[in-house]
Design a protein around this motif. Structure first.
Motif, PDB file in Angstrom:
ATOM      1  N   TYR A  11     -51.779 -25.771 -97.344  1.00 62.54           N
ATOM      2  CA  TYR A  11     -53.572 -25.154 -96.632  1.00 62.54           C
ATOM      3  C   TYR A  11     -52.545 -24.608 -95.469  1.00 62.54           C
ATOM      4  CZ  TYR A  11     -56.055 -28.703 -99.319  1.00 62.54           C
ATOM      5  OH  TYR A  11     -56.850 -29.179-100.525  1.00 62.54           O
ATOM      6  N   SER A  40     -52.551 -42.350-100.192  1.00 56.96           N
ATOM      7  CA  SER A  40     -52.997 -41.207 -99.364  1.00 56.96           C
ATOM      8  C   SER A  40     -52.630 -40.628 -99.325  1.00 56.96           C
ATOM      9  CB  SER A  40     -53.451 -42.018 -98.499  1.00 56.96           C
ATOM     10  OG  SER A  40     -54.855 -41.337 -97.359  1.00 56.96           O
ATOM     11  N   GLY A  41     -53.199 -38.708 -99.021  1.00 61.95           N
ATOM     12  CA  GLY A  41     -52.234 -37.928 -98.552  1.00 61.95           C
ATOM     13  C   GLY A  41     -51.213 -37.162 -99.813  1.00 61.95           C
ATOM     14  N   CYS A  42     -51.099 -37.918-101.194  1.00 59.83           N
ATOM     15  CA  CYS A  42     -50.055 -37.585-101.789  1.00 59.83           C
ATOM     16  C   CYS A  42     -50.419 -36.150-102.275  1.00 59.83           C
ATOM     17  CB  CYS A  42     -48.983 -38.022-102.636  1.00 59.83           C
ATOM     18  SG  CYS A  42     -50.420 -38.871-104.102  1.00 59.83           S
ATOM     19  N   GLY A  43     -52.051 -35.314-102.476  1.00 57.76           N
ATOM     20  CA  GLY A  43     -52.676 -34.497-103.530  1.00 57.76           C
ATOM     21  C   GLY A  43     -53.523 -34.904-104.342  1.00 57.76           C
ATOM     22  N   LYS A  44     -53.661 -36.355-104.055  1.00 60.23           N
ATOM     23  CA  LYS A  44     -54.739 -36.534-105.960  1.00 60.23           C
ATOM     24  C   LYS A  44     -55.991 -35.655-105.704  1.00 60.23           C
ATOM     25  CE  LYS A  44     -55.057 -40.540-104.429  1.00 60.23           C
ATOM     26  NZ  LYS A  44     -54.431 -40.573-103.392  1.00 60.23           N
ATOM     27  N   THR A  45     -56.677 -35.610-104.819  1.00 59.20           N
ATOM     28  CA  THR A  45     -57.900 -34.875-104.663  1.00 59.20           C
ATOM     29  C   THR A  45     -57.314 -33.226-104.731  1.00 59.20           C
ATOM     30  OG1 THR A  45     -59.186 -36.018-103.380  1.00 59.20           O
ATOM     31  CG2 THR A  45     -59.974 -33.851-102.602  1.00 59.20           C
ATOM     32  N   THR A  46     -56.379 -32.319-104.187  1.00 59.96           N
ATOM     33  CA  THR A  46     -55.977 -31.417-104.356  1.00 59.96           C
ATOM     34  C   THR A  46     -56.149 -31.173-105.251  1.00 59.96           C
ATOM     35  OG1 THR A  46     -55.494 -31.400-101.819  1.00 59.96           O
ATOM     36  CG2 THR A  46     -54.811 -29.089-102.595  1.00 59.96           C
ATOM     37  N   GLN A  94     -64.727 -36.604-103.944  1.00 61.25           N
ATOM     38  CA  GLN A  94     -64.715 -38.699-103.311  1.00 61.25           C
ATOM     39  C   GLN A  94     -65.635 -39.281-103.064  1.00 61.25           C
ATOM     40  OE1 GLN A  94     -60.870 -37.896-101.825  1.00 61.25           O
ATOM     41  NE2 GLN A  94     -60.528 -40.382-101.072  1.00 61.25           N
TER      42      GLN A  94
HETATM   43  N1  LIG Z   1     -58.166 -28.826 -95.768  1.00 58.31           N
HETATM   44  C1  LIG Z   1     -57.104 -28.769 -95.541  1.00 58.31           C
HETATM   45  N2  LIG Z   1     -56.097 -28.590 -93.976  1.00 58.31           N
HETATM   46  C2  LIG Z   1     -54.710 -29.021 -94.060  1.00 58.31           C
HETATM   47  N3  LIG Z   1     -54.414 -29.668 -94.767  1.00 58.31           N
HETATM   48  C3  LIG Z   1     -55.380 -30.437 -95.825  1.00 58.31           C
HETATM   49  C4  LIG Z   1     -56.480 -30.002 -96.468  1.00 58.31           C
HETATM   50  N4  LIG Z   1     -56.972 -31.023 -97.668  1.00 58.31           N
HETATM   51  C5  LIG Z   1     -55.752 -31.516 -97.502  1.00 58.31           C
HETATM   52  N5  LIG Z   1     -54.733 -32.036 -96.813  1.00 58.31           N
HETATM   53  C6  LIG Z   1     -53.776 -32.322 -96.625  1.00 58.31           C
HETATM   54  O1  LIG Z   1     -53.248 -32.134 -98.284  1.00 58.31           O
HETATM   55  C7  LIG Z   1     -52.364 -33.260 -98.376  1.00 58.31           C
HETATM   56  C8  LIG Z   1     -52.861 -33.643 -99.415  1.00 58.31           C
HETATM   57  O2  LIG Z   1     -54.306 -34.200 -99.222  1.00 58.31           O
HETATM   58  P1  LIG Z   1     -55.378 -34.745-100.534  1.00 58.31           P
HETATM   59  O3  LIG Z   1     -56.930 -34.683-100.276  1.00 58.31           O
HETATM   60  O4  LIG Z   1     -55.151 -34.127-102.121  1.00 58.31           O
HETATM   61  O5  LIG Z   1     -54.543 -36.090-100.272  1.00 58.31           O
HETATM   62  P2  LIG Z   1     -55.036 -37.627-101.740  1.00 58.31           P
HETATM   63  O6  LIG Z   1     -54.147 -37.734-102.748  1.00 58.31           O
HETATM   64  O7  LIG Z   1     -56.483 -37.086-102.155  1.00 58.31           O
HETATM   65  O8  LIG Z   1     -55.604 -38.319-101.100  1.00 58.31           O
HETATM   66  P3  LIG Z   1     -56.583 -39.918-100.507  1.00 58.31           P
HETATM   67  O9  LIG Z   1     -56.526 -41.574-100.666  1.00 58.31           O
HETATM   68  O10 LIG Z   1     -56.473 -39.827 -98.914  1.00 58.31           O
HETATM   69  O11 LIG Z   1     -58.075 -39.243-100.675  1.00 58.31           O
HETATM   70  C9  LIG Z   1     -52.615 -34.214 -96.797  1.00 58.31           C
HETATM   71  O12 LIG Z   1     -51.106 -34.475 -96.472  1.00 58.31           O
HETATM   72  C10 LIG Z   1     -53.141 -33.803 -96.390  1.00 58.31           C
HETATM   73  O13 LIG Z   1     -53.906 -34.268 -94.476  1.00 58.31           O
END
Ligand SMILES: Nc1ncnc2c1ncn2[C@@H]1O[C@H](COP(=O)(O)OP(=O)(O)OP(=O)(O)O)[C@@H](O)[C@H]1O
Ligand code: SF4
Ligand SMILES: [Mg+2]
Length: 332
Positions: A11, A40-46, A94
């Motif tokens: 990002y 949380s924040g490990c990148g799953k949603t990404t 989500q």
């Molecule tokens: N639009 C964005 N801009 C900048 N950083 C982002 C953006 N979306 C996510 N991130 C960062 O990317 C990383 C991965 O985020 P992601 O949402 O994929 O994690 P996650 O595993 O789904 O977390 P959660 O369990 O909280 O849903 C995190 O460090 C988050 O802060």
């Protein structure tokens, strides 16, 4: 069905690039449920959004390919991707529970997908919506309710129904049971599992809860700080974890089926992804870290039966596991 190779997503932010996903690789076989788990924040949603092609404009997708039945999703045009969405692959976001539009009846929203995306007539769409509600165990009369008249579990089941509307082969569900209590969690997971078996769906189930993986998944991919640290069949990974982070996750959650034993948290928090550590990203929290771990990043190595781990000490896993089961190991 789905094969992800070296997927990297960054990002762009005012503070520099956030390394959200780094060279992630895993596969989803036809007819299996693959859990994508991590804090949380490990990148799953990404990962899930990159596969679906619904990332924010500030995201750069590098690497790949991400092959879906042989086609590289990353290199498809927006038009080609739109043609796949709903019909071939569907995404339950989500916040699906709150994503239902409060001003429209739930049935109407499902019918929209069938009419707009599936080219069904209004009356065909209504009949299919009734069928879908039956499939997820909701009385068809409730199609005329507004979202606020639904319980959390019903809303979640309605979003599963919506995802299944056009009979996709692959469903990516981002935290579909996180906001629900344990009993309703099981009900929703049972619905998902039953449909998955009946329709031979492939499912990617995103969750931060390893007990959800144990309950509902065939395979698991464990992520930490943007990297895949372990993957394989659920039985192998959860019973004989090879990565200390997976060992720690195992201690940190109560079992959905058993009474909770002692829960041992993993102390500390994941690294800042603006500037991730150079070596193993888990090293700052790992009780087994050695000099090499800080200096060099461990590659994801596949051992027997497709069980893969990214840890310099994975060969010693059998000896580390009992230690990882002790709370004192994780206290510092
Ligand atoms: N639009 C964005 N801009 C900048 N950083 C982002 C953006 N979306 C996510 N991130 C960062 O990317 C990383 C991965 O985020 P992601 O949402 O994929 O994690 P996650 O595993 O789904 O977390 P959660 O369990 O909280 O849903 C995190 O460090 C988050 O802060
Ligand atoms: S590579 Fe080292 S720091 Fe990383 S998980 Fe393995 S033992 Fe721990
Ligand atoms: Mg998420």
């Amino acid at each position: 069905m789905l094969s992800i190779r070296d997927l990297t997503v960054r990002y762009r932010t005012s503070q520099g690039p956030v390394h959200a996903v780094d060279s992630a690789s895993f596969s989803v076989p036809r007819g299996e449920v693959v859990g994508l788990v991590g804090e949380s924040g490990c990148g799953k949603t990404t990962v899930a959004r990159a596969v679906m092609g619904v990332v924010p404009r500030t995201a750069d997708i590098l690497g790949g390919p991400v092959l879906f039945e042989g086609r590289d999703l990353i290199r498809l045009s927006e038009r080609e991707r739109r043609a796949l969405r709903w019909k071939e692959m569907a995404f339950i976001p989500q916040t699906a529970m709150n994503a239902l539009d409060p001003v429209y009846r739930v049935g109407r929203q499902i019918e929209e997908v069938l009419v707009e995306r599936g080219g069904r007539s209004r009356s065909q769409a209504r009949a299919r919506a009734e069928e879908l509600f039956a499939l997820v165990g909701i009385d068809a009369r409730r199609l005329d309710d507004y979202p606020h008249q639904f319980s959390g579990g019903m809303k979640q089941r309605a979003s599963i129904a919506m995802a299944l509307a056009l009979e996709p082969k692959l469903v990516l569900a981002d935290e579909p049971v996180t906001a629900l209590d344990v009993i309703v969690q099981r009900q929703v997971l049972d619905v998902l599992k039953e449909l998955q078996a009946r329709l031979r769906l492939s499912v990617v189930l995103v969750t931060h809860d390893i007990s959800v993986v144990a309950y509902a998944c065939d395979r698991v991919v464990v992520m930490y700080a943007g990297r895949v640290v372990e993957s394989g069949r659920v039985g192998d990974v959860l019973e004989r974890p090879r990565h200390p982070y997976t060992m720690g996750l195992n201690n940190a959650f109560p079992d959905l089926e058993r009474a909770a034993g002692e829960l041992v948290p993993i102390e500390g928090s994941p690294p800042n992804l603006l500037d991730p550590p150079k070596g193993c990203r888990f090293a700052p929290r790992c009780p087994f870290a050695e000099a090499r771990c800080v200096a060099e990043e461990p590659p994801l190595r596949t051992e027997v039966d497709g069980h893969a781990a990214a840890c310099w000490r994975s060969d010693e896993a059998a000896a580390l596991r009992p230690l990882a089961g002790e709370a004192a190991t994780w206290r510092r």
